[in-house]
Design a protein around this motif. Structure first.
Motif, short mmCIF file in Angstrom:
data_model
loop_
_atom_site.label_atom_id
_atom_site.label_comp_id
_atom_site.label_asym_id
_atom_site.label_seq_id
_atom_site.Cartn_x
_atom_site.Cartn_y
_atom_site.Cartn_z
N THR A 1 17.87 16.44 -22.49
CA THR A 1 17.80 15.32 -21.65
C THR A 1 16.31 15.04 -21.06
N LEU A 2 16.07 13.82 -21.73
CA LEU A 2 14.45 13.66 -21.49
C LEU A 2 13.88 13.59 -20.02
N LEU A 3 14.97 13.00 -19.01
CA LEU A 3 14.77 12.71 -17.69
C LEU A 3 15.98 12.90 -17.13
N SER A 4 15.91 13.81 -15.76
CA SER A 4 16.95 13.65 -14.80
C SER A 4 16.47 13.26 -13.57
N ALA A 5 17.15 12.56 -12.91
CA ALA A 5 16.52 12.22 -11.41
C ALA A 5 17.40 12.01 -10.72
N GLY A 6 17.21 12.28 -9.32
CA GLY A 6 18.16 12.17 -8.08
C GLY A 6 17.33 12.04 -6.91
N THR A 7 17.96 11.60 -5.66
CA THR A 7 17.24 11.40 -4.47
C THR A 7 17.52 12.55 -3.51
N ALA A 8 16.87 12.73 -2.75
CA ALA A 8 16.67 13.69 -1.57
C ALA A 8 16.35 12.98 -0.15
N ARG A 9 16.82 13.21 0.98
CA ARG A 9 16.52 12.87 2.02
C ARG A 9 16.07 13.84 3.17
N LEU A 10 14.97 13.45 4.08
CA LEU A 10 14.44 14.24 4.82
C LEU A 10 15.08 13.80 6.48
N HIS A 11 15.84 14.43 6.95
CA HIS A 11 16.21 14.04 8.21
C HIS A 11 15.38 14.41 9.47
N ALA A 12 15.66 14.01 10.59
CA ALA A 12 14.94 14.27 11.75
C ALA A 12 14.66 15.74 12.18
N ASP A 13 15.75 16.50 11.94
CA ASP A 13 15.79 18.06 12.17
C ASP A 13 15.17 18.75 11.14
N LYS A 14 14.62 17.95 10.22
CA LYS A 14 13.83 18.76 8.97
C LYS A 14 14.96 19.44 8.11
N GLN B 1 0.76 -1.18 -0.10
CA GLN B 1 -0.07 0.03 -0.18
C GLN B 1 0.84 1.25 -0.01
N THR B 2 0.60 2.22 -1.10
CA THR B 2 1.43 3.53 -1.07
C THR B 2 0.64 4.34 0.14
N ARG B 3 1.31 5.38 0.39
CA ARG B 3 0.85 6.39 1.30
C ARG B 3 1.34 7.74 0.75
N ARG B 4 0.46 8.62 1.24
CA ARG B 4 0.71 10.10 0.85
C ARG B 4 1.57 10.96 1.53
N THR B 5 1.72 10.59 2.92
CA THR B 5 2.75 11.24 3.66
C THR B 5 3.62 10.36 4.41
N GLY B 6 4.60 10.78 5.25
CA GLY B 6 5.59 9.89 6.08
C GLY B 6 6.78 9.52 5.19
N HIS B 7 7.07 10.33 4.03
CA HIS B 7 8.28 9.90 3.31
C HIS B 7 9.56 10.73 3.71
N THR B 8 10.60 9.66 3.86
CA THR B 8 11.78 10.45 4.11
C THR B 8 12.78 10.30 2.89
#
Length: 655
Positions: free
Chosen positions: A302-315, A284-291
């Motif tokens: 370039t058709l697509l460019s992608a990369g990751t970002a991380r949300l830490h506990a200190d926002k 099941q996918t969720r709308r919130t709670g993503h880190t």
């Protein structure tokens, strides 16, 4: 067989569709083994009967009153209409009969009513869109003002989130009708004739008296489809209908524990294709709670460019990597060439049609038919290329998210983007990018892994710095900081610099993580989106730069003297003559001694060690030397695609 799917904790049921092919069948009455061509003929007879009744029913009810009654969801007595289209049409008394002298059972009529009901329900959206555009008609149809845009979006249901290209295309259609007839149309039914009916059998509207499907007891990769088909094109009695048993090889994409549903049958190039519907359990996918989020940006070259970002506990939000790119400049160029060819063929066919006029025996009639066939083939090539591009781009994006262990993919919402100011050729190529189809395929693949796909507003994603939100300055290249351009971004405040697309996907990922509480889901399709940008949340959508953990390589003393090399540098020594055999002196250049020329991969900016399938004789273009489905489609591999280091490489003998 139970049709109820057991669902565990944290899972949900999902209905999907896979393509299958019916290669043979057995007539249960006579025991005759039917070939694929004979099976296609008998299915075609049933399709002709259903499509004929469907066309008759749609033509009879193709008006505003009947469409509004069906879309209202209530009958004349105020009772709620059933969700099944064929049941709703029967409640309203909209019936249809087979042609004279033809005998069909009630399930065949059901399929015709189901297909007609679905078509008429879909027409309601066109009716409301046309009424809204007509009610807010602008003074200049070619260019609306800001006030006129607000008025038309208020008049159209859901117009606030409707792409502007949809409203513009409907406006052009109404303007063309007004120029031709000298008046405005009253509704969409004057603009468009009754919709063309697709030739197919919706077996989902039937029950066990017309069709059944069961999975094999021992082999979950096979199933048996049983259905009644006519033995002649005009069945006169029920004896002209017999049961047919069709073994079906299920595609590997259908899980073993999935529940099968009755498919939809279509005739394609003399074969019977089956759209196999199935229901299975997915995370099941969720709308919130993503880190951890994957940001995806649509680029120019370039058709697509992608990369990751991380949300830490200190926002705070950090970006651990440099991301990847999916470049398809060659595919888009080929798509552009096919479009130009299609336009040329259409113009030529229209010219022939004007010359022919009403003359049925004109000598250009045969050429017109040949041009029509060629247009159909070119259109099929364009459609196949778009499908391949969408599937490859979506698969690459989802693989990147899986490798980064991301739980959500934030995609830039560019449904309303129109390319302007970059020249006719580039504008057309950018407008032909299949962004909507790529996002649809992305949702289809991501839900299998429990990853949510959310669209975010595209405002100022490439304009502001991802680290301090200051307006960026764009230059031509990093080594040309004073030459104006659009590719390389420089921040005058914090000193950030990087590729334009890299900064854009960082902004998209950060915006999605900070606005994830504002994610809304569509009730009909479950499509998730962030509709608007909140200034207070946008101020927090910044990427915190990470400090380098590598070894300090700054110079702390004089450089140690180095001994003179026994052999001068390679560039200072002229290359010796190439030897005749593979052994001998140093080879000339980087090519292997026994090669007469460099491989094709080296000439198209790919690694010369690209894995390829050995071919003899004819070498196909495009897929040779590991170029993928096209000659110029290049993608950054996900992290898990890189082989792990072998710890035994540096182990030597004890002696």
């Amino acid at each position: 067989m139970s049709r109820k799917l057991p669902v565990g904790e944290g899972e949900t049921s999902r209905t999907a569709c896979a393509r299958g092919l019916l290669r043979a069948a057995v007539d249960e009455k006579t025991g005759e083994l039917m070939s694929a061509s004979l099976l296609a003929e008998r299915v075609g007879w049933a399709v002709d009967l259903v499509s004929g009744m469907t066309s008759e029913l749609i033509a009879e009810r193709w008006n505003t009153t009947d469409v509004d009654i069906l879309a209202s969801g209530e009958d004349v007595g105020g009772r709620k209409l059933p969700s099944n289209a064929w049941m709703a049409l029967r409640r309203l008394g909209w019936t249809v009969t087979a042609p004279g002298g033809v005998k069909v059972n009630d399930r065949i009529v059901r399929m015709a009513q189901e297909q007609a009901g679905r078509t008429l329900r879909c027409a309601k959206w066109r009716v409301d869109l046309t009424f809204g555009v007509l009610g807010a008609w602008p003074a200049d149809p070619a260019r609306r003002t800001a006030q006129e845009w607000d008025a038309v979006r208020e008049a159209v249901p859901g117009g606030r989130h409707l792409p502007s290209s949809v409203i513009k295309s409907r406006t052009r259609q109404i303007a063309a009708f007004a120029r031709k007839h000298g008046r405005m149309p009253a509704d969409v039914f004057q603009l468009e004739a009754a919709l063309r009916v697709a030739r197919m059998l919706l077996l989902s509207a039937c029950d066990g008296q017309q069709a059944t499907i069961e999975r094999h007891e021992s082999d979950p990769g096979r199933a048996l489809l049983r259905l009644q088909l006519p033995t002649r094109s005009d069945p006169c009695s029920h004896r002209d209908w017999t049961w047919i048993a069709c073994p079906v090889a299920l595609p590997p994409t259908i899980p073993k524990g999935a529940v099968l549903h009755l498919p939809t049958l279509r005739i394609h190039q003399g074969t019977v294709r089956a759209d196999l519907a199935y229901t299975h359990a997915v995370p099941q996918t969720r709308r919130t709670g993503h880190t951890v989020a994957l940001g995806v940006d649509w680029g120019l070259n370039t058709l697509l460019s992608a990369g990751t970002a991380r949300l830490h506990a200190d926002k705070t939000i950090t970006s651990p990597g440099s991301g990847g790119m999916f470049r398809t400049a060659g595919v888009l160029a080929k798509q552009h060439r096919l479009r130009r060819l299609s336009e040329h063929l259409h113009a030529k066919a229209d010219h022939y049609q004007r010359l022919i006029g009403d003359d049925t025996n004109h000598p250009l009639t045969a050429r017109t038919l040949a041009l029509t066939d060629e247009i159909r083939r070119v259109s099929a090539r364009r459609s196949n290329l778009n499908n391949a591009l969408a599937q490859a781009a979506a698969r690459w994006t989802v693989d990147q998210a899986i490798a980064a262990e991301a739980s959500v993919i934030y995609v830039e919402d560019l449904r309303s983007m129109e390319a302007r100011g970059m020249g006719r050729t580039m504008n057309t190529r950018l407008s032909q990018q299949v962004r909507g189809r790529i996002v649809d395929r992305m949702r289809h693949l991501a839900v299998e892994a429990g990853i949510a796909v959310v669209t975010v507003p595209a405002r100022n994603t490439s304009r502001h710095c991802p680290q301090c939100l200051v307006t960026l300055r764009y230059r031509k290249a990093p080594d040309q900081p004073t030459t104006p351009g659009w590719k390389w971004a420089l921040c005058p405040s914090c000193g950030y610099q990087g590729d334009r697309d890299t900064g854009a996907w960082k902004r998209i990922a950060a915006r999605g993580l900070t606005h994830q509480a504002k994610t809304v889901a569509d009730r009909a399709g479950g499509v998730m989106a962030i509709r608007s940008v909140i200034d207070s949340l946008e101020a927090k959508a910044v990427i915190t730069p990470t400090t380098s953990t590598g070894r300090d390589r700054s110079k702390t003393g004089p450089t140690r003297p180095q001994t003179a090399r026994p052999t001068p540098r390679r560039r200072r020594t002229p290359s010796p003559t190439r030897p005749q055999g593979p052994a001998g002196k140093r080879p000339e250049g980087h090519a292997h001694t026994d090669r007469t020329r460099l491989p094709r991969a080296a000439h198209r900016h790919q690694d010369v060690t690209t894995t390829s399938t050995p071919t003899t004789g004819h070498r196909p273009r495009g897929a040779a030397l590991g170029a993928g489905f096209h000659l110029h489609a290049h993608a950054s591999p996900p992290r898990w695609a890189e082989p792990p280091p072998d710890p035994t490489v540096r182990i030597g003998l004890l002696s």
